[in-house]
Design a protein around this motif. Structure first.
Motif, mmCIF file in Angstrom:
data_model
loop_
_atom_site.group_PDB
_atom_site.id
_atom_site.type_symbol
_atom_site.label_atom_id
_atom_site.label_comp_id
_atom_site.label_asym_id
_atom_site.label_seq_id
_atom_site.Cartn_x
_atom_site.Cartn_y
_atom_site.Cartn_z
ATOM 1 N N GLY A 361 -2.292 21.766 3.280
ATOM 2 C CA GLY A 361 -1.408 20.752 3.846
ATOM 3 C C GLY A 361 -1.882 19.332 3.645
ATOM 4 O O GLY A 361 -1.175 18.392 4.022
ATOM 5 N N MET A 362 -3.068 19.125 3.046
ATOM 6 C CA MET A 362 -3.575 17.775 2.816
ATOM 7 C C MET A 362 -3.006 17.212 1.530
ATOM 8 O O MET A 362 -3.081 17.851 0.482
ATOM 9 C CB MET A 362 -5.101 17.787 2.730
ATOM 10 N N MET A 363 -2.424 16.007 1.612
ATOM 11 C CA MET A 363 -1.993 15.313 0.403
ATOM 12 C C MET A 363 -3.185 14.486 -0.055
ATOM 13 O O MET A 363 -3.580 13.522 0.599
ATOM 14 C CB MET A 363 -0.790 14.421 0.674
ATOM 15 N N VAL A 364 -3.781 14.881 -1.172
ATOM 16 C CA VAL A 364 -5.004 14.233 -1.636
ATOM 17 C C VAL A 364 -4.678 13.140 -2.651
ATOM 18 O O VAL A 364 -3.798 13.290 -3.496
ATOM 19 C CB VAL A 364 -6.001 15.255 -2.223
ATOM 20 N N HIS A 365 -5.418 12.044 -2.549
ATOM 21 C CA HIS A 365 -5.191 10.861 -3.363
ATOM 22 C C HIS A 365 -6.446 9.991 -3.307
ATOM 23 O O HIS A 365 -7.345 10.244 -2.514
ATOM 24 C CB HIS A 365 -3.982 10.077 -2.841
ATOM 25 N N ASP A 366 -6.486 8.967 -4.116
ATOM 26 C CA ASP A 366 -7.635 8.065 -4.093
ATOM 27 C C ASP A 366 -7.699 7.298 -2.774
ATOM 28 O O ASP A 366 -6.665 6.972 -2.178
ATOM 29 C CB ASP A 366 -7.560 7.052 -5.243
ATOM 30 N N MET A 367 -8.921 7.005 -2.339
ATOM 31 C CA MET A 367 -9.162 6.126 -1.201
ATOM 32 C C MET A 367 -9.934 4.910 -1.711
ATOM 33 O O MET A 367 -10.602 4.977 -2.747
ATOM 34 C CB MET A 367 -9.971 6.841 -0.117
ATOM 35 N N TYR A 368 -9.876 3.809 -0.964
ATOM 36 C CA TYR A 368 -10.531 2.575 -1.398
ATOM 37 C C TYR A 368 -11.473 2.067 -0.308
ATOM 38 O O TYR A 368 -11.147 2.114 0.880
ATOM 39 C CB TYR A 368 -9.497 1.494 -1.712
ATOM 40 N N LEU A 369 -12.630 1.597 -0.730
ATOM 41 C CA LEU A 369 -13.558 0.921 0.164
ATOM 42 C C LEU A 369 -13.337 -0.574 0.006
ATOM 43 O O LEU A 369 -13.448 -1.113 -1.101
ATOM 44 C CB LEU A 369 -15.002 1.281 -0.172
ATOM 45 N N PHE A 370 -13.009 -1.248 1.108
ATOM 46 C CA PHE A 370 -12.768 -2.682 1.115
ATOM 47 C C PHE A 370 -13.796 -3.389 1.985
ATOM 48 O O PHE A 370 -14.359 -2.806 2.912
ATOM 49 C CB PHE A 370 -11.378 -3.007 1.661
ATOM 50 N N GLN A 371 -13.977 -4.672 1.702
ATOM 51 C CA GLN A 371 -14.724 -5.539 2.606
ATOM 52 C C GLN A 371 -13.823 -6.700 2.994
ATOM 53 O O GLN A 371 -13.091 -7.239 2.144
ATOM 54 C CB GLN A 371 -15.997 -6.072 1.954
ATOM 55 N N VAL A 372 -13.855 -7.064 4.266
ATOM 56 C CA VAL A 372 -13.015 -8.164 4.740
ATOM 57 C C VAL A 372 -13.574 -9.488 4.226
ATOM 58 O O VAL A 372 -14.768 -9.766 4.339
ATOM 59 C CB VAL A 372 -12.950 -8.179 6.280
ATOM 60 N N LYS A 373 -12.704 -10.290 3.655
ATOM 61 C CA LYS A 373 -13.111 -11.590 3.104
ATOM 62 C C LYS A 373 -13.492 -12.574 4.212
ATOM 63 O O LYS A 373 -13.061 -12.431 5.366
ATOM 64 C CB LYS A 373 -11.964 -12.189 2.284
ATOM 65 N N SER A 374 -14.241 -13.579 3.825
ATOM 66 C CA SER A 374 -14.510 -14.691 4.730
ATOM 67 C C SER A 374 -13.320 -15.649 4.683
ATOM 68 O O SER A 374 -12.514 -15.599 3.741
ATOM 69 C CB SER A 374 -15.771 -15.436 4.292
ATOM 70 N N PRO A 375 -13.193 -16.526 5.664
ATOM 71 C CA PRO A 375 -12.094 -17.500 5.613
ATOM 72 C C PRO A 375 -12.128 -18.340 4.338
ATOM 73 O O PRO A 375 -11.067 -18.717 3.815
ATOM 74 C CB PRO A 375 -12.342 -18.370 6.853
#
Length: 410
Positions: A361-375
């Protein structure tokens, strides 16, 4: 009747005959088109998860319906919505009512407690349930069902993406602030296992009630632990408020202790602001600024809700779109036939490319690692993420060989 009266009688009956014929054609068309196909969305529209599912998920699902022309198999498609207010019993009661009254599929169901309650009803009724809002691994684990799908993400994928990365990049000793319900427990369990693979360990945990009002005590306990990483295993407004509390107590991007959110959405970043969220690692399966296609879709979405979509909201769009394609391919709304087509066909849309629905039942797909930008790094409104890495589907999600789902043949 005199012979002379027959032409007049014919003239009188001809309109009646035409009307009868038109009525028959109309009834025939109705019989051919059939009753509407009904999709129900159970989402939190007023509680702790309203900003990350709620109106946004409803809008995304409606956009999928609109792209399909509002119909499938010549039948109108109706979208029903219900606000479960983060109450599992309310979600389960509505699911039972809908299934008993002809709703063909239920989608979204934000919040793991509500999701697991609805899942039991779907399995009992043998009806389609596709979820993009909850995190629980049990949906495709021991509680999996033949007509149940988990779409956008799960605890394992988040832990295997952001948890492992944070342990490698920030520190090995972890302390958790955990939402005191199944979603929080699942993500802590998954993250504990993920960080252990790179030498990380958990040295403490504080649990708090859902929709908590004061996170000061929990933050002080985490701070006193001297852990390298304070893992935030909470979501929505609870996550936002715990980040704000941590910053007030001096746990900043510059301090030795770091915050790592196991489930942080772009809406959460927007709520706390870049100055507060900057530098944090997070994982999502979608970001509006990835390419021309995501930007074009998100622009249309933004015009409707004044916010950019997150992975759960885009999951609702993708799952509704794929469900309608499967109904068309199956030529039926029968749950087993539709789910078979959903597994058979690859998922290619603005949310993901080459996704597939597995037997658990799992729909598998790519995941992404993000970092929050500075202002300073952000160049425009909602320009919040920088991509650190892409985790391919076969690395992000639990291998079938390790699945606890009884549907999986080993």
């Amino acid at each position: 009747m005199r012979i002379s009266q027959i032409p007049a009688l014919r003239a009188h009956l001809q309109p009646l005959g035409l009307a009868a014929a038109l009525l028959c054609l109309s009834l025939g068309a109705m019989a051919q088109s059939g009753p509407p196909v009904r999709i129900g969305l159970i989402v939190d529209q007023s509680g702790v998860y309203s900003a990350i599912t709620g109106k946004g998920s409803i809008t995304a699902a409606q956009m999928a319906l609109d792209e399909a022309g509002g119909q499938v198999l010549g039948r109108k498609v109706e979208l029903l919505t219900f606000d479960h207010q983060s109450k599992a019993d309310s979600a389960a009661a509505k699911a039972r009512e809908w299934y008993d009254n002809g709703v063909d599929a239920i989608q979204d169901v934000g919040g793991s407690a509500a999701a697991l309650a609805v899942l039991n009803i779907a399995k009992e009724k043998g009806k389609v349930l596709v979820m993009s809002g909850p995190a629980s691994d049990r949906i495709t684990g021991d509680m999996c069902g033949p007509t149940v799908a988990h779409w956008a993400y799960n605890s394992y994928a988040l832990a295997n993406t952001v948890g492992k990365a944070a342990a490698e990049k920030i520190g090995k000793q972890w302390y958790f602030l955990t939402a005191d319900y199944s979603g929080g427990y699942d993500i802590v369990k998954a993250t504990t296992q993920a960080i252990a693979t790179v030498g990380g360990k958990v040295i403490g945990e504080t649990r708090h009630p859902l929709n908590g009002s004061d996170f000061s005590s929990a933050v002080v306990q985490a701070q006193a632990s001297k852990a390298d990483v304070i893992g935030l295993a909470n979501f929505g407004n609870d996550l936002v408020n715990s980040i704000k509390a941590a910053r007030e107590f001096g746990i900043t991007p510059e301090s030795k202790q770091k915050l790592a959110s196991l489930l942080m959405y772009i809406n959460d970043v927007h709520s706390v602001g870049l100055r507060t969220a900057q530098g944090m690692l997070l994982s999502e399966a979608f970001y509006w600024d990835m390419n021309d296609e995501t930007r074009a879709f998100s622009k249309k979405y933004f015009a409707k809700v004044n916010a950019m979509p997150n992975m759960s909201q885009m999951g609702a769009y993708s799952s509704v779109k794929h469900y309608l394609k499967a109904v068309e391919a199956a030529g039926s709304t029968d749950a087993k036939a539709v789910m078979a087509k959903m597994r058979e066909m690859p998922i290619n849309d603005v949310f993901t490319k080459n996704g597939r629905l597995r037997e658990d039942g799992m729909m598998v797909h790519d995941m992404y690692l993000f970092q929050v930008k500075s202002p300073q790094e952000s160049k425009a409104p909602w320009d919040y993420y920088k991509v650190i890495s892409t985790v391919p589907a076969d690395k992000a999600f639990l291998p079938l060989s390790e699945s606890a789902c009884p549907l999986v043949k080993k």
